[in-house]
Motif scaffolding. Structure first.
Motif, PDB file in Angstrom:
ATOM      1  N   SER A 190       0.839  -1.196   0.000  1.00  0.00           N
ATOM      2  CA  SER A 190       0.000   0.000   0.000  1.00  0.00           C
ATOM      3  C   SER A 190       0.871   1.241   0.000  1.00  0.00           C
ATOM      4  O   SER A 190       1.987   1.231   0.534  1.00  0.00           O
ATOM      5  CB  SER A 190      -0.921   0.017   1.232  1.00  0.00           C
ATOM      6  OG  SER A 190      -0.170   0.287   2.404  1.00  0.00           O
ATOM      7  N   TYR A 211       1.092  -4.391  -5.157  1.00  0.00           N
ATOM      8  CA  TYR A 211      -0.154  -4.823  -4.532  1.00  0.00           C
ATOM      9  C   TYR A 211      -0.247  -6.342  -4.499  1.00  0.00           C
ATOM     10  O   TYR A 211       0.245  -7.037  -5.398  1.00  0.00           O
ATOM     11  CB  TYR A 211      -1.359  -4.269  -5.299  1.00  0.00           C
ATOM     12  CG  TYR A 211      -1.589  -2.789  -5.113  1.00  0.00           C
ATOM     13  CD1 TYR A 211      -2.160  -2.299  -3.945  1.00  0.00           C
ATOM     14  CD2 TYR A 211      -1.225  -1.884  -6.112  1.00  0.00           C
ATOM     15  CE1 TYR A 211      -2.370  -0.933  -3.778  1.00  0.00           C
ATOM     16  CE2 TYR A 211      -1.433  -0.516  -5.946  1.00  0.00           C
ATOM     17  CZ  TYR A 211      -2.009  -0.055  -4.774  1.00  0.00           C
ATOM     18  OH  TYR A 211      -2.217   1.295  -4.609  1.00  0.00           O
ATOM     19  N   THR A 329      -2.125  -0.190   6.203  1.00  0.00           N
ATOM     20  CA  THR A 329      -2.028  -1.525   5.616  1.00  0.00           C
ATOM     21  C   THR A 329      -3.274  -1.832   4.785  1.00  0.00           C
ATOM     22  O   THR A 329      -4.361  -1.322   5.050  1.00  0.00           O
ATOM     23  CB  THR A 329      -1.860  -2.595   6.699  1.00  0.00           C
ATOM     24  OG1 THR A 329      -2.941  -2.488   7.646  1.00  0.00           O
ATOM     25  CG2 THR A 329      -0.551  -2.425   7.437  1.00  0.00           C
ATOM     26  N   MET A 330      -3.076  -2.669   3.797  1.00  0.00           N
ATOM     27  CA  MET A 330      -4.165  -3.071   2.910  1.00  0.00           C
ATOM     28  C   MET A 330      -4.430  -4.564   3.096  1.00  0.00           C
ATOM     29  O   MET A 330      -3.632  -5.398   2.665  1.00  0.00           O
ATOM     30  CB  MET A 330      -3.790  -2.798   1.456  1.00  0.00           C
ATOM     31  CG  MET A 330      -4.844  -3.273   0.461  1.00  0.00           C
ATOM     32  SD  MET A 330      -6.232  -2.142   0.330  1.00  0.00           S
ATOM     33  CE  MET A 330      -5.460  -0.863  -0.662  1.00  0.00           C
ATOM     34  N   SER A 332      -5.475  -8.185   2.306  1.00  0.00           N
ATOM     35  CA  SER A 332      -5.605  -8.846   1.004  1.00  0.00           C
ATOM     36  C   SER A 332      -7.049  -9.198   0.686  1.00  0.00           C
ATOM     37  O   SER A 332      -7.404  -9.414  -0.486  1.00  0.00           O
ATOM     38  CB  SER A 332      -4.743 -10.109   0.977  1.00  0.00           C
ATOM     39  OG  SER A 332      -5.131 -11.013   2.004  1.00  0.00           O
ATOM     40  N   VAL A 334      -9.436  -7.240   0.564  1.00  0.00           N
ATOM     41  CA  VAL A 334      -9.996  -6.215  -0.321  1.00  0.00           C
ATOM     42  C   VAL A 334      -9.796  -6.613  -1.780  1.00  0.00           C
ATOM     43  O   VAL A 334     -10.735  -6.576  -2.591  1.00  0.00           O
ATOM     44  CB  VAL A 334      -9.358  -4.845  -0.031  1.00  0.00           C
ATOM     45  CG1 VAL A 334      -9.795  -3.821  -1.071  1.00  0.00           C
ATOM     46  CG2 VAL A 334      -9.740  -4.368   1.368  1.00  0.00           C
ATOM     47  N   GLN A 335      -8.564  -7.010  -2.134  1.00  0.00           N
ATOM     48  CA  GLN A 335      -8.300  -7.418  -3.515  1.00  0.00           C
ATOM     49  C   GLN A 335      -9.110  -8.642  -3.905  1.00  0.00           C
ATOM     50  O   GLN A 335      -9.606  -8.741  -5.031  1.00  0.00           O
ATOM     51  CB  GLN A 335      -6.810  -7.695  -3.712  1.00  0.00           C
ATOM     52  CG  GLN A 335      -5.958  -6.437  -3.747  1.00  0.00           C
ATOM     53  CD  GLN A 335      -5.404  -6.087  -2.384  1.00  0.00           C
ATOM     54  OE1 GLN A 335      -6.099  -6.176  -1.380  1.00  0.00           O
ATOM     55  NE2 GLN A 335      -4.141  -5.673  -2.341  1.00  0.00           N
ATOM     56  N   SER A 346     -17.055  -1.670   3.982  1.00  0.00           N
ATOM     57  CA  SER A 346     -15.799  -1.534   4.715  1.00  0.00           C
ATOM     58  C   SER A 346     -16.031  -0.900   6.072  1.00  0.00           C
ATOM     59  O   SER A 346     -16.496   0.236   6.166  1.00  0.00           O
ATOM     60  CB  SER A 346     -14.809  -0.677   3.912  1.00  0.00           C
ATOM     61  OG  SER A 346     -13.679  -0.361   4.709  1.00  0.00           O
ATOM     62  N   GLU A 351      -6.258   2.638   4.370  1.00  0.00           N
ATOM     63  CA  GLU A 351      -6.086   2.161   3.005  1.00  0.00           C
ATOM     64  C   GLU A 351      -7.244   1.308   2.518  1.00  0.00           C
ATOM     65  O   GLU A 351      -7.653   1.412   1.356  1.00  0.00           O
ATOM     66  CB  GLU A 351      -4.779   1.376   2.889  1.00  0.00           C
ATOM     67  CG  GLU A 351      -3.520   2.186   3.119  1.00  0.00           C
ATOM     68  CD  GLU A 351      -3.208   3.131   1.960  1.00  0.00           C
ATOM     69  OE1 GLU A 351      -3.738   2.926   0.853  1.00  0.00           O
ATOM     70  OE2 GLU A 351      -2.427   4.072   2.177  1.00  0.00           O
ATOM     71  N   ALA A 352      -7.787   0.450   3.371  1.00  0.00           N
ATOM     72  CA  ALA A 352      -8.893  -0.408   2.948  1.00  0.00           C
ATOM     73  C   ALA A 352     -10.108   0.430   2.579  1.00  0.00           C
ATOM     74  O   ALA A 352     -10.724   0.233   1.519  1.00  0.00           O
ATOM     75  CB  ALA A 352      -9.253  -1.401   4.054  1.00  0.00           C
ATOM     76  N   ARG A 354     -10.096   3.586   1.778  1.00  0.00           N
ATOM     77  CA  ARG A 354      -9.769   4.433   0.634  1.00  0.00           C
ATOM     78  C   ARG A 354      -9.909   3.673  -0.675  1.00  0.00           C
ATOM     79  O   ARG A 354     -10.402   4.205  -1.675  1.00  0.00           O
ATOM     80  CB  ARG A 354      -8.353   4.975   0.785  1.00  0.00           C
ATOM     81  CG  ARG A 354      -7.963   5.983  -0.294  1.00  0.00           C
ATOM     82  CD  ARG A 354      -6.598   6.579  -0.026  1.00  0.00           C
ATOM     83  NE  ARG A 354      -6.589   7.284   1.253  1.00  0.00           N
ATOM     84  CZ  ARG A 354      -5.878   6.898   2.318  1.00  0.00           C
ATOM     85  NH1 ARG A 354      -5.138   5.814   2.243  1.00  0.00           N
ATOM     86  NH2 ARG A 354      -5.928   7.582   3.426  1.00  0.00           N
ATOM     87  N   ALA A 355      -9.491   2.414  -0.693  1.00  0.00           N
ATOM     88  CA  ALA A 355      -9.587   1.616  -1.910  1.00  0.00           C
ATOM     89  C   ALA A 355     -11.041   1.417  -2.326  1.00  0.00           C
ATOM     90  O   ALA A 355     -11.381   1.505  -3.517  1.00  0.00           O
ATOM     91  CB  ALA A 355      -8.914   0.259  -1.705  1.00  0.00           C
TER      92      ALA A 355
END
Length: 434
Positions: A190, A211, A329-330, A332, A334-335, A346, A351-352, A354-355
């Motif tokens: 991230s 990512y 931190t992001m 995984s 989320v992806q 969310s 970061e989560a 924001r994505a």
């Protein structure tokens, strides 16, 4: 099998170092091996005896001796460790340190024949074997920083105060500083984590955002699982919020259970928690105490079924504790959800959230607040399903553009090739088979 096998010196050999690897439910390390092989690398794996997420050694393995295993066509060297994954700080520390020690002492046969090591650094102590190989044989390594240490050690309640906290923080800070300094390159999942490492003194040119992409063969838009709703007594018209993954302190799923207690008037709204972890028992107890019949617990499902299970729900929950660490931190998850074309709810910081917002992939709400989460679930419930599907498609488009394997694999391959080149040619390489 024993003996030696001559190796083509023109092929770059990568040793993936990861404490966790299938059959443990950790798709990212296995996904990395598949990506690297598609990029033309030869890959071996150094990992631990499987015991995650319960702390119980998987059937067919022993935590006392090393074993050479084969997974997905890979040679996998598993070295011993102390099995533990509970809330005991001593148990967790012993788990990490025992594998750091055994992988360093017993992983030499695999590491010394590699051109470059790729460290999946979660926990950070996974870098110990790569650091030793760098100092002993000059083997370069690329460090994939998944969690910010020592911060992540304390974010979920371990060693919150006192002398033990101070000693651990100082020791881990020094270790991670050395691991960053000795690495040829450092990758982070991230932008926020990159900014943090640079602020802590890692040279800007040494840190890249790569990512974590999903296992795209498994995690993609698919037809709903035909059995999930029936098995839980749910109708096609019920509104299902689904969480799939670890049930631990970091996920703070008690907030989601508490939110459901504020939605008793919406009898068609259900929360389905799929997976396992150290907090699952407490979550069950809380659910029973609140008398909630709209919260359902489902045992972990195999990765090949997960996309269909997700598709049987209306929206996917991402939940994280309100900790400073999680703002950079992001997860995984989320992806994975984006790759499946599913809308997201969310309840996470940084970061989560924001994505999700950047992708237009769903709804965001403040972490740690059951009342606001309940309000957001009400909003999602009132949203037409066609609009929810459009959010899922927007998330899929965002994933393909920025977070997919196609968007990130080439960068990782270039970093590894450059690191291997700095390590020099090794024409006398031999592979030791057992």
């Amino acid at each position: 099998m024993s003996g030696t096998e001559a190796v083509d010196p023109t092929v770059t050999r990568v040793a993936l170092i990861s404490q966790f690897f299938p059959p443990e439910p950790v798709p990212i390390p296995l996904g990395l091996t598949r990506c690297l092989r598609r990029q033309g690398f030869e890959v071996d794996v150094l990992t631990g005896v499987p015991n995650y997420p319960t702390g119980i050694v998987h059937p067919g393995y022993s935590h006392r001796r090393p074993v050479v295993d084969h997974v997905d066509g890979l040679r996998v060297l598993r070295t011993p460790l102390h099995p533990s994954h509970d809330r005991s700080a001593a148990g967790r520390a012993t788990n990490y340190l025992s594998w750091a020690t055994s992988s360093t002492l017993l992983g030499a046969s695999l590491l010394r024949t590699a051109d470059v090591a790729l460290v999946y650094s979660s926990p950070a102590t996974a870098a110990t074997a790569a650091l030793a190989a760098r100092l002993r044989w000059g083997i370069p390594y690329v460090l994939m920083v998944m969690d910010l240490w020592p911060d992540s050690v304390f974010a979920t309640g371990f060693l919150t105060r006192g002398l033990a906290r101070r000693v651990a923080e100082t020791t881990l800070s020094r270790f991670t500083d050395v691991a960053y300094r000795q690495a040829e390159h450092v990758t982070v999942p991230s932008p926020g984590l990159r900014e943090t490492l640079v602020a802590r003194g890692v040279p800007t040119e040494k840190v890249s955002v790569v990512y974590n992409w999903a296992d795209e063969k498994l995690m993609q838009p698919t037809e709903p699982d035909p059995h999930l709703r029936n098995s839980l007594g749910l109708s096609p018209d019920d509104f299902v919020v689904l969480y799939g993954g670890n049930h631990g302190p970091a996920q703070d799923l008690g907030v989601a259970v508490a939110a459901m207690g504020r939605l008793r008037d919406l009898t068609d709204v259900h929360l389905v928690l799929v997976g396992d972890g150290v907090s699952k028992s407490a979550l069950r107890t809380t659910t029973a105490q609140l008398g909630l019949r709209t919260v359902h617990f489902v045992d972990p499902v195999p990765p090949e079924r997960m996309a269909a299970v997700m598709a049987a729900a209306d929206i996917q929950l991402v939940c994280l504790a309100d900790e400073p660490l999680f703002r950079i931190t992001m997860p995984s998850k989320v992806q994975t959800i984006l790759a499946c074309g599913q809308p997201i709810l969310s309840c996470a910081p940084g970061e989560a959230a924001r994505a999700v917002a950047d992708a237009g992939a769903g709804f965001t709400t403040a972490p740690g607040d059951p009342q606001r989460l309940a309000q957001t679930i009400r909003l999602a419930h009132a949203t037409p399903r066609a609009q929810l599907r459009a959010m899922g498609q927007a998330g899929l488009d965002h994933y393909r553009l920025l977070m997919s394997e196609a968007a990130n694999a080439q960068l990782l391959a270039e970093l590894l090739a450059a690191a291997a080149a700095k390590g020099g040619s090794r024409p006398d390489r031999k592979r030791v088979r057992r």
